[in-house]
Design a protein around this motif. Structure first.
Motif, PDB file in Angstrom:
ATOM      1  N   VAL A 161      86.282 -51.516  26.626  1.00  0.00           N
ATOM      2  CA  VAL A 161      87.828 -52.118  27.219  1.00  0.00           C
ATOM      3  C   VAL A 161      87.284 -50.765  27.991  1.00  0.00           C
ATOM      4  N   GLY A 162      86.822 -50.346  27.003  1.00  0.00           N
ATOM      5  CA  GLY A 162      87.199 -47.845  27.916  1.00  0.00           C
ATOM      6  C   GLY A 162      86.165 -47.952  29.404  1.00  0.00           C
ATOM      7  N   LEU A 163      85.671 -47.930  29.571  1.00  0.00           N
ATOM      8  CA  LEU A 163      85.078 -48.603  30.623  1.00  0.00           C
ATOM      9  C   LEU A 163      86.081 -49.074  31.402  1.00  0.00           C
ATOM     10  N   VAL A 164      86.290 -50.208  31.630  1.00  0.00           N
ATOM     11  CA  VAL A 164      86.740 -51.419  32.493  1.00  0.00           C
ATOM     12  C   VAL A 164      88.588 -50.272  32.838  1.00  0.00           C
ATOM     13  N   ILE A 165      89.087 -49.417  31.819  1.00  0.00           N
ATOM     14  CA  ILE A 165      90.599 -49.147  31.860  1.00  0.00           C
ATOM     15  C   ILE A 165      89.797 -48.029  32.463  1.00  0.00           C
ATOM     16  N   SER A 166      89.004 -47.476  33.312  1.00  0.00           N
ATOM     17  CA  SER A 166      88.003 -45.733  33.662  1.00  0.00           C
ATOM     18  C   SER A 166      87.883 -46.581  34.786  1.00  0.00           C
ATOM     19  N   ALA A 167      87.357 -47.586  35.046  1.00  0.00           N
ATOM     20  CA  ALA A 167      87.380 -48.160  36.797  1.00  0.00           C
ATOM     21  C   ALA A 167      88.210 -48.096  37.180  1.00  0.00           C
ATOM     22  N   VAL A 168      89.354 -48.995  36.855  1.00  0.00           N
ATOM     23  CA  VAL A 168      90.825 -49.158  37.175  1.00  0.00           C
ATOM     24  C   VAL A 168      90.891 -48.055  37.954  1.00  0.00           C
ATOM     25  N   GLY A 169      91.295 -47.165  37.125  1.00  0.00           N
ATOM     26  CA  GLY A 169      91.480 -46.044  36.674  1.00  0.00           C
ATOM     27  C   GLY A 169      91.025 -45.231  38.271  1.00  0.00           C
ATOM     28  N   LEU A 170      89.185 -45.424  37.911  1.00  0.00           N
ATOM     29  CA  LEU A 170      89.102 -44.558  39.202  1.00  0.00           C
ATOM     30  C   LEU A 170      89.291 -45.048  40.711  1.00  0.00           C
ATOM     31  N   PHE A 171      89.444 -46.447  40.362  1.00  0.00           N
ATOM     32  CA  PHE A 171      89.203 -47.758  42.154  1.00  0.00           C
ATOM     33  C   PHE A 171      91.261 -47.445  42.802  1.00  0.00           C
ATOM     34  N   THR A 172      92.374 -47.489  41.648  1.00  0.00           N
ATOM     35  CA  THR A 172      92.808 -47.215  41.874  1.00  0.00           C
ATOM     36  C   THR A 172      93.604 -45.797  42.788  1.00  0.00           C
ATOM     37  N   LEU A 173      93.315 -44.255  41.727  1.00  0.00           N
ATOM     38  CA  LEU A 173      93.626 -43.587  42.187  1.00  0.00           C
ATOM     39  C   LEU A 173      92.633 -43.393  43.729  1.00  0.00           C
ATOM     40  N   GLN A 174      91.921 -43.441  43.554  1.00  0.00           N
ATOM     41  CA  GLN A 174      90.987 -43.084  45.110  1.00  0.00           C
ATOM     42  C   GLN A 174      92.222 -44.039  46.522  1.00  0.00           C
ATOM     43  N   LEU A 175      92.229 -45.277  45.933  1.00  0.00           N
ATOM     44  CA  LEU A 175      92.758 -45.979  47.277  1.00  0.00           C
ATOM     45  C   LEU A 175      94.145 -45.166  47.872  1.00  0.00           C
ATOM     46  N   ARG A 176      95.157 -45.046  45.772  1.00  0.00           N
ATOM     47  CA  ARG A 176      96.206 -44.207  46.243  1.00  0.00           C
ATOM     48  C   ARG A 176      96.775 -42.755  47.138  1.00  0.00           C
ATOM     49  N   GLN A 177      95.343 -42.020  46.616  1.00  0.00           N
ATOM     50  CA  GLN A 177      95.087 -40.763  47.258  1.00  0.00           C
ATOM     51  C   GLN A 177      95.408 -40.743  48.831  1.00  0.00           C
ATOM     52  N   ARG A 178      94.335 -41.701  49.129  1.00  0.00           N
ATOM     53  CA  ARG A 178      94.066 -42.822  50.748  1.00  0.00           C
ATOM     54  C   ARG A 178      95.640 -42.854  51.535  1.00  0.00           C
ATOM     55  N   TRP A 179      95.821 -44.055  50.605  1.00  0.00           N
ATOM     56  CA  TRP A 179      97.647 -43.630  50.967  1.00  0.00           C
ATOM     57  C   TRP A 179      98.806 -42.605  51.216  1.00  0.00           C
ATOM     58  N   LEU A 180      98.186 -41.747  49.811  1.00  0.00           N
ATOM     59  CA  LEU A 180      99.345 -40.697  49.717  1.00  0.00           C
ATOM     60  C   LEU A 180      99.235 -39.961  51.061  1.00  0.00           C
ATOM     61  N   ALA A 181      97.204 -40.073  52.040  1.00  0.00           N
ATOM     62  CA  ALA A 181      97.534 -38.960  52.686  1.00  0.00           C
ATOM     63  C   ALA A 181      97.841 -39.488  54.377  1.00  0.00           C
ATOM     64  N   GLN A 182      97.641 -40.773  54.256  1.00  0.00           N
ATOM     65  CA  GLN A 182      98.088 -41.096  55.138  1.00  0.00           C
ATOM     66  C   GLN A 182      99.595 -41.256  55.746  1.00  0.00           C
ATOM     67  N   ASP A 183     100.705 -41.879  54.072  1.00  0.00           N
ATOM     68  CA  ASP A 183     101.667 -41.810  54.502  1.00  0.00           C
ATOM     69  C   ASP A 183     102.483 -40.398  54.817  1.00  0.00           C
ATOM     70  N   ASN A 185     100.974 -37.965  56.615  1.00  0.00           N
ATOM     71  CA  ASN A 185     100.324 -37.559  57.533  1.00  0.00           C
ATOM     72  C   ASN A 185     101.835 -38.257  58.777  1.00  0.00           C
ATOM     73  N   ASN A 186     101.656 -39.574  58.325  1.00  0.00           N
ATOM     74  CA  ASN A 186     102.772 -40.514  59.630  1.00  0.00           C
ATOM     75  C   ASN A 186     104.343 -40.178  59.188  1.00  0.00           C
ATOM     76  N   LEU A 187     104.159 -39.506  58.196  1.00  0.00           N
ATOM     77  CA  LEU A 187     105.688 -38.820  57.897  1.00  0.00           C
ATOM     78  C   LEU A 187     105.918 -37.307  59.159  1.00  0.00           C
ATOM     79  N   ASP A 188     104.677 -36.260  58.223  1.00  0.00           N
ATOM     80  CA  ASP A 188     105.484 -35.164  59.325  1.00  0.00           C
ATOM     81  C   ASP A 188     104.779 -35.667  60.911  1.00  0.00           C
ATOM     82  N   TYR A 189     104.304 -36.674  61.079  1.00  0.00           N
ATOM     83  CA  TYR A 189     103.899 -36.864  62.357  1.00  0.00           C
ATOM     84  C   TYR A 189     105.676 -37.125  63.143  1.00  0.00           C
ATOM     85  N   VAL A 190     105.729 -37.671  62.604  1.00  0.00           N
ATOM     86  CA  VAL A 190     107.262 -38.806  62.608  1.00  0.00           C
ATOM     87  C   VAL A 190     108.194 -37.739  62.946  1.00  0.00           C
ATOM     88  N   ALA A 191     108.111 -36.752  61.634  1.00  0.00           N
ATOM     89  CA  ALA A 191     108.617 -35.181  61.813  1.00  0.00           C
ATOM     90  C   ALA A 191     109.130 -34.384  62.668  1.00  0.00           C
TER      91      ALA A 191
END
Length: 201
Positions: A161-183, A185-191
């Motif tokens: 269970v601990g490893l599953v929690i960690s895996a979900v955290g790492l997966f969503t962390l990488q994905l959301r960090q990439r989304w945040l960087a893209q967003d 960048n887009n907001l800065d470009y529009v500005a």
């Protein structure tokens, strides 16, 4: 020394139930986060198909087309900030900077949740594993096979269970960090395009 050892064992054993409760709560929170991440992915996919190409080729004359392409009602935080920027940021460069910073602040909360799950999942799993190992070894030494088998089940369950929690955290962390960087960048470009429109009406 014997009293100190007993006190230490008592403290460690008393932490097993809170640890298991936290593992269950964190596991449920990880499932909710995983579902929210999937919904966010589908929402981003629709939005990207709808107006991402307009941002990529954006010019001062194309700002109105971008505004018209944005959905009127949306659950996307990124789209709400983009609409706010297009509606109120064309004459205020400081306001566009404020919006970008505020967007980063709000989205970092979700990134921090993923980071917390990634770090605490293995810790809680390891605590549950080590605490359950003690009575399992005692059962082995006394010949209580059934008691040892039960405690070993707790050992493996806490680890998994601990490893599953960690895996979900790492997966969503990488994905959301990439989304945040893209967003961002887009907001800065529009500005910057809005500022060009202001400078060259």
């Amino acid at each position: 020394m014997e009293y100190i050892s007993r006190a230490l064992f008592g403290i460690a054993n008393s932490l097993l139930i809170p640890d298991i409760i936290l593992l269950i709560l964190f596991f449920l929170r990880a499932l909710v986060l995983l579902g929210g991440t999937y919904n966010g992915f589908m929402l981003r996919r629709r939005n990207n198909q709808r107006f991402n190409h307009l941002i990529k080729d954006l010019t001062p004359d194309g700002i109105e087309n971008l505004k018209e392409s944005l959905p009127q009602k949306t659950d996307s935080l990124y789209v709400r900030y983009l609409k706010d920027m297009l509606d109120n940021g064309k004459d205020h460069e400081d306001y566009t900077d404020y919006l970008i910073t505020q967007y980063e602040t709000e989205t970092v909360k979700e990134v921090n949740l993923s980071r917390l799950l990634a770090k605490l999942g293995p810790v809680l799993g390891l605590i549950g594993t080590l605490i359950s190992m003690s009575p399992a070894l005692v059962g082995l030494s006394t010949g209580d096979i059934s008691g040892m088998a039960y405690n070993m089940q707790v050992v493996f369950a806490a680890t998994v269970v601990g490893l599953v929690i960690s895996a979900v955290g790492l997966f969503t962390l990488q994905l959301r960090q990439r989304w945040l960087a893209q967003d961002v960048n887009n907001l800065d470009y529009v500005a910057r395009i809005l500022n060009q429109k202001e400078e060259h009406p």
